[in-house]
Each structure stands twice: as C-alpha cells, then as structure tokens.
Design an enzyme around this catalytic site. Structure first.
Site, PDB file in Angstrom:
ATOM      1  N   TRP A 149      30.465 -76.356 -74.439  1.00 49.83           N
ATOM      2  CA  TRP A 149      31.426 -75.398 -74.980  1.00 49.83           C
ATOM      3  C   TRP A 149      30.733 -74.146 -75.504  1.00 49.83           C
ATOM      4  O   TRP A 149      29.654 -74.226 -76.074  1.00 49.83           O
ATOM      5  CB  TRP A 149      32.150 -76.087 -76.134  1.00 49.83           C
ATOM      6  CG  TRP A 149      32.825 -75.163 -77.075  1.00 49.83           C
ATOM      7  CD1 TRP A 149      32.301 -74.607 -78.213  1.00 49.83           C
ATOM      8  CD2 TRP A 149      34.163 -74.672 -76.986  1.00 49.83           C
ATOM      9  NE1 TRP A 149      33.231 -73.809 -78.832  1.00 49.83           N
ATOM     10  CE2 TRP A 149      34.375 -73.838 -78.094  1.00 49.83           C
ATOM     11  CE3 TRP A 149      35.200 -74.876 -76.053  1.00 49.83           C
ATOM     12  CZ2 TRP A 149      35.598 -73.188 -78.318  1.00 49.83           C
ATOM     13  CZ3 TRP A 149      36.405 -74.222 -76.278  1.00 49.83           C
ATOM     14  CH2 TRP A 149      36.591 -73.398 -77.408  1.00 49.83           C
ATOM     15  N   MET A 150      31.410 -72.988 -75.377  1.00 53.34           N
ATOM     16  CA  MET A 150      30.941 -71.770 -76.036  1.00 53.34           C
ATOM     17  C   MET A 150      32.116 -71.084 -76.719  1.00 53.34           C
ATOM     18  O   MET A 150      33.196 -70.989 -76.151  1.00 53.34           O
ATOM     19  CB  MET A 150      30.336 -70.813 -75.011  1.00 53.34           C
ATOM     20  CG  MET A 150      29.960 -69.458 -75.609  1.00 53.34           C
ATOM     21  SD  MET A 150      29.081 -68.382 -74.456  1.00 53.34           S
ATOM     22  CE  MET A 150      30.445 -67.699 -73.537  1.00 53.34           C
ATOM     23  N   ASP A 152      32.240 -67.772 -80.042  1.00 51.80           N
ATOM     24  CA  ASP A 152      31.743 -66.429 -80.367  1.00 51.80           C
ATOM     25  C   ASP A 152      30.306 -66.093 -79.942  1.00 51.80           C
ATOM     26  O   ASP A 152      29.411 -66.913 -80.125  1.00 51.80           O
ATOM     27  CB  ASP A 152      31.754 -66.235 -81.880  1.00 51.80           C
ATOM     28  CG  ASP A 152      32.985 -66.775 -82.549  1.00 51.80           C
ATOM     29  OD1 ASP A 152      33.916 -67.178 -81.841  1.00 51.80           O
ATOM     30  OD2 ASP A 152      33.012 -66.802 -83.790  1.00 51.80           O
ATOM     31  N   TRP A 176      35.244 -77.584 -78.686  1.00 50.59           N
ATOM     32  CA  TRP A 176      34.620 -77.118 -79.923  1.00 50.59           C
ATOM     33  C   TRP A 176      34.021 -78.288 -80.720  1.00 50.59           C
ATOM     34  O   TRP A 176      34.641 -79.349 -80.830  1.00 50.59           O
ATOM     35  CB  TRP A 176      35.685 -76.383 -80.754  1.00 50.59           C
ATOM     36  CG  TRP A 176      35.128 -75.692 -81.956  1.00 50.59           C
ATOM     37  CD1 TRP A 176      34.650 -74.417 -82.011  1.00 50.59           C
ATOM     38  CD2 TRP A 176      35.020 -76.217 -83.290  1.00 50.59           C
ATOM     39  NE1 TRP A 176      34.240 -74.130 -83.284  1.00 50.59           N
ATOM     40  CE2 TRP A 176      34.449 -75.212 -84.087  1.00 50.59           C
ATOM     41  CE3 TRP A 176      35.322 -77.447 -83.872  1.00 50.59           C
ATOM     42  CZ2 TRP A 176      34.193 -75.383 -85.454  1.00 50.59           C
ATOM     43  CZ3 TRP A 176      35.067 -77.619 -85.227  1.00 50.59           C
ATOM     44  CH2 TRP A 176      34.512 -76.598 -86.012  1.00 50.59           C
ATOM     45  N   PHE A 209      27.590 -71.828 -87.858  1.00 49.64           N
ATOM     46  CA  PHE A 209      28.701 -70.973 -87.432  1.00 49.64           C
ATOM     47  C   PHE A 209      28.178 -69.556 -87.126  1.00 49.64           C
ATOM     48  O   PHE A 209      26.996 -69.274 -87.200  1.00 49.64           O
ATOM     49  CB  PHE A 209      29.772 -70.929 -88.531  1.00 49.64           C
ATOM     50  CG  PHE A 209      30.802 -72.040 -88.428  1.00 49.64           C
ATOM     51  CD1 PHE A 209      30.585 -73.180 -87.666  1.00 49.64           C
ATOM     52  CD2 PHE A 209      32.013 -71.935 -89.124  1.00 49.64           C
ATOM     53  CE1 PHE A 209      31.549 -74.189 -87.577  1.00 49.64           C
ATOM     54  CE2 PHE A 209      32.979 -72.930 -89.053  1.00 49.64           C
ATOM     55  CZ  PHE A 209      32.749 -74.062 -88.281  1.00 49.64           C
ATOM     56  N   SER A 210      29.126 -68.661 -86.891  1.00 48.97           N
ATOM     57  CA  SER A 210      28.779 -67.326 -86.392  1.00 48.97           C
ATOM     58  C   SER A 210      28.005 -66.475 -87.395  1.00 48.97           C
ATOM     59  O   SER A 210      28.088 -66.675 -88.599  1.00 48.97           O
ATOM     60  CB  SER A 210      30.050 -66.597 -85.990  1.00 48.97           C
ATOM     61  OG  SER A 210      30.568 -67.228 -84.853  1.00 48.97           O
ATOM     62  N   ARG A 270      32.856 -66.537 -94.155  1.00 49.06           N
ATOM     63  CA  ARG A 270      31.910 -66.739 -93.041  1.00 49.06           C
ATOM     64  C   ARG A 270      31.596 -65.483 -92.222  1.00 49.06           C
ATOM     65  O   ARG A 270      32.098 -64.414 -92.468  1.00 49.06           O
ATOM     66  CB  ARG A 270      32.442 -67.828 -92.122  1.00 49.06           C
ATOM     67  CG  ARG A 270      33.822 -67.603 -91.556  1.00 49.06           C
ATOM     68  CD  ARG A 270      34.206 -68.784 -90.665  1.00 49.06           C
ATOM     69  NE  ARG A 270      35.522 -68.630 -90.095  1.00 49.06           N
ATOM     70  CZ  ARG A 270      36.630 -69.188 -90.598  1.00 49.06           C
ATOM     71  NH1 ARG A 270      36.561 -69.926 -91.697  1.00 49.06           N
ATOM     72  NH2 ARG A 270      37.788 -68.994 -90.015  1.00 49.06           N
ATOM     73  N   GLU A 322      38.057 -62.788 -89.222  1.00 51.60           N
ATOM     74  CA  GLU A 322      36.792 -63.417 -88.846  1.00 51.60           C
ATOM     75  C   GLU A 322      35.881 -62.383 -88.184  1.00 51.60           C
ATOM     76  O   GLU A 322      36.318 -61.301 -87.790  1.00 51.60           O
ATOM     77  CB  GLU A 322      37.042 -64.558 -87.840  1.00 51.60           C
ATOM     78  CG  GLU A 322      37.944 -65.661 -88.369  1.00 51.60           C
ATOM     79  CD  GLU A 322      38.151 -66.832 -87.406  1.00 51.60           C
ATOM     80  OE1 GLU A 322      38.029 -67.963 -87.853  1.00 51.60           O
ATOM     81  OE2 GLU A 322      38.443 -66.595 -86.222  1.00 51.60           O
ATOM     82  N   TRP A 408      41.998 -68.785 -79.076  1.00 52.72           N
ATOM     83  CA  TRP A 408      42.054 -70.094 -79.732  1.00 52.72           C
ATOM     84  C   TRP A 408      43.319 -70.883 -79.392  1.00 52.72           C
ATOM     85  O   TRP A 408      43.358 -72.095 -79.573  1.00 52.72           O
ATOM     86  CB  TRP A 408      41.906 -69.943 -81.250  1.00 52.72           C
ATOM     87  CG  TRP A 408      40.468 -69.754 -81.637  1.00 52.72           C
ATOM     88  CD1 TRP A 408      39.906 -68.644 -82.210  1.00 52.72           C
ATOM     89  CD2 TRP A 408      39.394 -70.700 -81.481  1.00 52.72           C
ATOM     90  NE1 TRP A 408      38.557 -68.839 -82.406  1.00 52.72           N
ATOM     91  CE2 TRP A 408      38.221 -70.089 -81.967  1.00 52.72           C
ATOM     92  CE3 TRP A 408      39.306 -71.988 -80.965  1.00 52.72           C
ATOM     93  CZ2 TRP A 408      36.987 -70.734 -81.967  1.00 52.72           C
ATOM     94  CZ3 TRP A 408      38.065 -72.629 -80.957  1.00 52.72           C
ATOM     95  CH2 TRP A 408      36.933 -72.001 -81.458  1.00 52.72           C
TER      96      TRP A 408
HETATM   97  C1  FRU Z   1      35.734 -67.440 -84.720  1.00 51.24           C
HETATM   98  C2  FRU Z   1      35.193 -68.566 -85.567  1.00 51.24           C
HETATM   99  C3  FRU Z   1      34.289 -68.039 -86.651  1.00 51.24           C
HETATM  100  C4  FRU Z   1      33.410 -69.206 -86.952  1.00 51.24           C
HETATM  101  C5  FRU Z   1      33.229 -69.814 -85.586  1.00 51.24           C
HETATM  102  C6  FRU Z   1      33.098 -71.297 -85.595  1.00 51.24           C
HETATM  103  O1  FRU Z   1      36.071 -67.771 -83.435  1.00 51.24           O
HETATM  104  O2  FRU Z   1      36.252 -69.306 -86.099  1.00 51.24           O
HETATM  105  O3  FRU Z   1      34.976 -67.531 -87.766  1.00 51.24           O
HETATM  106  O4  FRU Z   1      32.191 -68.841 -87.530  1.00 51.24           O
HETATM  107  O5  FRU Z   1      34.364 -69.448 -84.831  1.00 51.24           O
HETATM  108  O6  FRU Z   1      32.801 -71.780 -84.332  1.00 51.24           O
END
Ligand code: FRU
Length: 602
Positions: A149-150, A152, A176, A209-210, A270, A322, A408
C-alpha cells in the site's frame, strides 16, 4: 539472480528477489496457545517468510521477538478462508513470531479449529519473492510502490542532482496499515528507482506517519553539515512529532534520541512540514492540528516554539486538515510574491472526499493572513489528488509538488492487487492573478516533455452534434498524452471523450466557464458508490477556448487546462485502453485545433 518482469519506468535497486532461486525448506513449528494465540518458530535459513493475506480479514497482531526481546510488531490481515496474495517478511536469524488473531473478536472464527484457518497451512519460506510488475493497472510513468500500500508522499528533498521521494508505505499488505516511509529516487522526476525502506515503525512510539525533510546545510542540528533531517509524526494511540537524521544522503535514518520534539493535547496533530523562513532567520514547522494549521518556530530544528494557529472561519471545514505546506511564490508577470499555504482536507473536497485546498496571503514568521477569507480555492478539481506537498531544496527555486492519486473514500478497495495507489505526475506550481485574486497553477514538470513522442497530429477538426473521432495509436497501449485546443460554440458546449472498444468512456465537457470530467462510464466503477462521478473545475479565462494537455497512464487521466490554470486528476479502470477520441457539440459547430497525440518514450 531474478530480474523483474517489466517495470518500464522503474528500475529496481533494492528488490525483494535478491539471490539465487533456491527454494528453502518449509520447516517451522506452530504452537497453538488457544483462543487465537500462537507462536511460529521458523526452522529454516530462508530469507523470507511469505505470509498469506486476505484483505477482508481482521487485523492480527504479530510480535516478532528474538532472544526474548520484542523487536517489531505488525498488523497483518492473515488469510482466514481465501488467499488474496502473499507478502514477504524478511526475518532475521533467531526471529520467532507471537501471533494474536484477531483484534476484533469474531466468535465464529475463534472457534474454528486451527487447521481451518487458511494462513496456517499456506505459510511459506523462500529466498525469493516474485512480484507481478505487469499488473493491469500498474502505471508506467507515475510512481507506484513495488508491492503493498501507498498513501501520502513524504519528506521529499533534492540534493546533488537527485530527487528523493518517501511515501506512506505498508510493506505487509495493499491496504492501509504498518506505516513506514518507503523511499525512491530519481534524477529526472520520470524514472524512479526503488530504495530500501527509510524509516520504519518502532514499538515505543508507533507508526511513521507523514512529514517532511530539510537539508541542514549549516549543521544547526549538530548531526553534520548537509545532514538530511526528517520530521514525521509518530502515531500509535496518540500523535507526536519526531525527527530522524541521515548522514548518508537520505538512504538510512537514525531516530533522534530526544524524540518527541513537539507534542499537543489534540488527538489529530500531525504531518510536520518544515521550511526555512529567510526574513526571520528561523525554521518554521507547519502542523495540522484538528481543523487548523499551527505554526511553530525553531533556530536549531530540535527545540520548537508554538507561534499561532490559522483556520477558524477560513476555507473549507468539511473534514480534518492534513498535510500542510507553505511557500513564497512569485506572482507570474509581476514583481510581487505571495505566501501560499497548502491545506489538504479529508473529507470535504469539491467532488467528495479528499482534496487539496490552499490559501494565498502573507506570512511574517509567526502568523499567516489569508488575502481572500471568503473564498475556498482548490488546487485540483478531480477526485484523486491528495496530500500534495513540495520538494525541499528544489533547484532554481522551483516549486515542484506531487500528490497521492487517490481518495480516502475508496483508496483501500481500488481494483489492483499486489500494490495499491500511485502518485500524480510531479508538477510545477506557480501563482497567477485573475480578476483581482491569486490562484495556484499546476502543470506537469518540464522534464516530462522530453518523453513525448508525436504519434499523430491534426491541425483542425470541425465538431458538431454528430461525433467525429480520431484514433489513438494502438501501440500507445494506454499510456499517452493528448494536446489540443477546444473552441466552444457560442452559447453551447463541446465534449471530448476518450472511448475504448467496449464502449467505456471518459467524457470531458467545456461550457465556457467550467470544465468537467465524467468517469461514470469509464470502466470498472462499481467497487465504490463514490467512484462513478462527474468532477468539475472552474475555468479562469474568458475567451471561449481552452488549451488542454491530457495525460493518460493505464488507470489515470490528468487534465491540465490552460497550462495548469485548472486541473482535474481522476482514476479510471477501463477494461481495455481508450483507443479513440470523440468530439461532439450540443448542436452548434465548434473547432478543435492543434490536436497532437504523443506516445510516451521511457
Ligand atoms: C493523510 C494522512 C495523514 C497521515 C497519514 C497516515 O492522507 O491521514 O494525515 O499522516 O495519512 O497514513
């Protein structure tokens, strides 16, 4: 040595099939501990444990331990009654696996006997792992992970002629979970080389996370001149900002011992983006906190001070904010420059679900002021453009951005198998003025141009109610670019469609003030009710004509209007490649000029 079948634009450096094709012993012991607990002990020296996955299964928690110490924990959708695919787990000598399934206690499942559960009899060991790099919807010149999976794009930076791209990656399933930073590099933004995983989860603070990276040219953080400093959110039950540094140009990272470096009582906190703010000589971190963007500042990249928040009453608030970005951009054709604050939002996008909004304004190192608080501006009006952020340290002051090409609403269930999701084309971002306001323009990077090989061209076509069609060369095989200019009829509209042999089609309509892309009959659409839609963008020009560049790569259609003044990025899953273009109007006569179809040479 096994070589991958074909990934045209992607060379594999750190592939999974590393050694000779020796099949390993299948020996292992599996002790059942009752009620969904078991311990697996490999008794082989094979490189990989091949784990059977079923995407609809509940997540099982697997703790990998070695010499009585837990070293890694994974959430795996272990196959219950059907195997969708295998994922490879590279285990170390002496590793044992404590398996606890499932999290969501499913009574029917817990009471089946051990042998009834598919993964238990199907688990394999091997020195090699075969990747189907020819999957039908795998893109050829857009970045996609080799397996898994990929979401961000993360931590991108440029240094010494190389563009580094990291990304939210699940190595252990095409849905995810288990987020780490996958890594790829490119010297031309078109060909990508897969690299080893860069930052992986830890048992203390959680998933990775990102976030973003900077090149520490002056060694302010003390990890060495030109060290790469990555900022990411550690996410388990709570989210906090952490940092990791690399002294080998971004290939491997060490987590900073002083983590976390920024915390908050907010549960959504985040996606740190760090930039250098010249006027105040400070580093600025922009963070997404709930439905606001927070600005923090620092002199040494390690100690951070909260400055202000932006968001209340501004733009769209249909969902969580985000993945921020912030940059000073010159306004085309003027001597002015403005600050652009990028704010990805999910849900709440113009076509439903995820999208990228932005604000144009001023930033003094502490506070962001939006120049048009009454307006919501979107960077891309398609349905599959999210988490867009830019490269740090890009050459010539360029603002090069890239987005995750999904939404999403359905990202986890799109019809691919061994991998899921790809990125948009890398795009050059700039600012233009229209009717007294500022907007972001986003066009394919100029590097892409070099790969366009003209396959056919027509200087003029007359369109009317009866569709006229132009063939797309068969050899283009679902990867091509179409340029043309549409002149719409007075008081009418013109539609340009991509059509395949099975009658599947993408209809694009220009009516003077807006441009729409309708993918409701584009092919496979029924995997989600949110997928078959028409997406619409405003057109910022008044001359009744638009110049289009349409980029198609197997499962995506990116429409760039007027050199990126309006953009629509959409996924499509046609049964066969679209093989002709049809032009039609709602009755009046219209003109199509400068139609060029290009194949992509890689
Ligand atoms: C956005 C997000 C970010 C988070 C990441 C988790 O798509 O929800 O806010 O860091 O994906 O995978």
């Amino acid at each position: 040595m096994r070589t991958p079948k074909t990934i045209i634009a992607t060379t594999i450096i750190a592939a999974l099939h590393l050694s000779t094709n020796v099949s390993a012993e299948q020996a292992y012991s599996l002790s059942c501990l009752g009620e969904g607990h078991s311990i697996l002990v490999p008794q082989t020296t094979a490189k990989y444990l091949l784990i059977p996955i079923q995407e609809t299964s509940n997540e099982s928690r697997v703790v990998v331990f070695n010499n009585n110490e837990a070293r890694q924990s994974l959430n795996l959708r272990l196959a219950k009654d059907k195997i969708d695919y295998y994922v490879p787990f590279a285990y170390k000598d002496g590793d044992k696996l404590y398996i606890h399934e499932p999290f969501n206690r499913d009574a029917a499942y817990l009471h089946t006997s051990d042998n009834d559960v598919a993964w238990k009899s199907a688990i394999k060991f091997s020195d090699t792992f075969n990747i189907d790099s020819n999957e039908k919807y795998r893109p050829r010149f857009h970045f996609a992970p080799l397996t898994g999976w990929m979401n961000d794009p993360n931590g991108m930076f440029y240094k010494d002629g190389v563009y580094h791209l990291y990304y939210q990656h699940n190595q252990y399933g095409a849905v995810w979970g288990n987020l780490s930073w996958g890594h790829a590099t490119s010297t031309d933004l078109v060909h990508w080389q897969h690299q080893p995983e860069a930052i992986v989860p830890d048992m203390a603070l959680g998933m990775i996370f990102s976030g973003s990276s900077v090149v520490d040219k002056d060694n302010v953080a003390g990890f060495g001149k030109d060290a790469i400093i990555a900022f990411y959110t550690a996410a388990a039950e709570r989210q906090m900002q952490c940092m990791a540094y690399s002294t080998d140009g971004g290939m491997t990272f060490t987590k900073y011992e002083g983590n976390p470096i920024a915390t908050s009582g907010k549960t959504d906190f985040r996606d740190p983006k760090v930039i250098w703010h010249e006027p105040t000589n400070k580093w600025i971190m922009i963070l997404a906190g709930g439905q606001e963007m927070e600005f923090w500042s620092s002199s040494n990249l390690k100690e951070w001070k909260y400055e202000s928040s932006f968001g209340e009453g501004q733009g769209c608030h249909g969902g969580v904010w985000e993945c921020p970005d912030l940059m000073l951009m010159p306004v085309e054709g003027t001597t002015e420059a403005k600050w652009v604050l990028i704010c990805n939002i999910n849900p709440g996008g113009p076509a439903g679900g995820s999208a990228t909004q932005y604000f144009v304004g001023d930033f003094d190192g502490k506070k962001f002021v939006n120049l048009a608080p009454e307006k919501t501006k979107w960077m891309d009006y398609g349905k599959d453009h999210y988490a867009a952020v830019t490269w740090n340290n890009a050459p010539e002051g360029r603002h090069i951005g890239i987005a995750w090409m999904s939404n999403w609403q359905y990202a986890n269930i799109t019809p691919t198998k061994m991998f899921r999701s790809s990125n948009s084309l890398p795009r050059e971002w700039s600012l233009f003025e229209y009717d007294g306001d500022y907007y972001v323009k986003s066009a394919p990077v100029r590097e892409f141009e070099q790969h366009l090989v003209k396959a056919s061209s027509k200087s003029k076509i007359s369109a009317s109610k009866k569709p006229v069609s132009v063939n797309i060369p068969q050899s283009a095989d679902g990867i091509y670019t179409i340029d043309c200019k549409l002149q719409k009829p007075d008081n009418g509209m013109i539609t340009m469609s991509l059509v395949n042999a099975g009658g599947e089609r993408v209809d694009m309509t220009y009516d003077g003030s807006s441009f729409s892309v309708d993918r409701s009959k584009s092919g496979l659409t029924d995997f989600s009710t949110d997928f078959p839609v028409k997406t619409t963008a405003p057109v910022y020009s008044k001359n009744n004509s638009v110049e289009l560049r349409i980029v198609v790569d197997k499962a995506s259609v990116e429409v760039f209007g007027d050199n990126g003044r309006f953009v629509l990025t959409n996924l499509v899953y046609p049964g066969k490649p679209y093989s002709k273009i049809e032009f039609a109007t709602d009755g009046k006569k219209a003109k199509v000029t400068d139609l060029n179809i290009y194949k992509i040479s890689l």
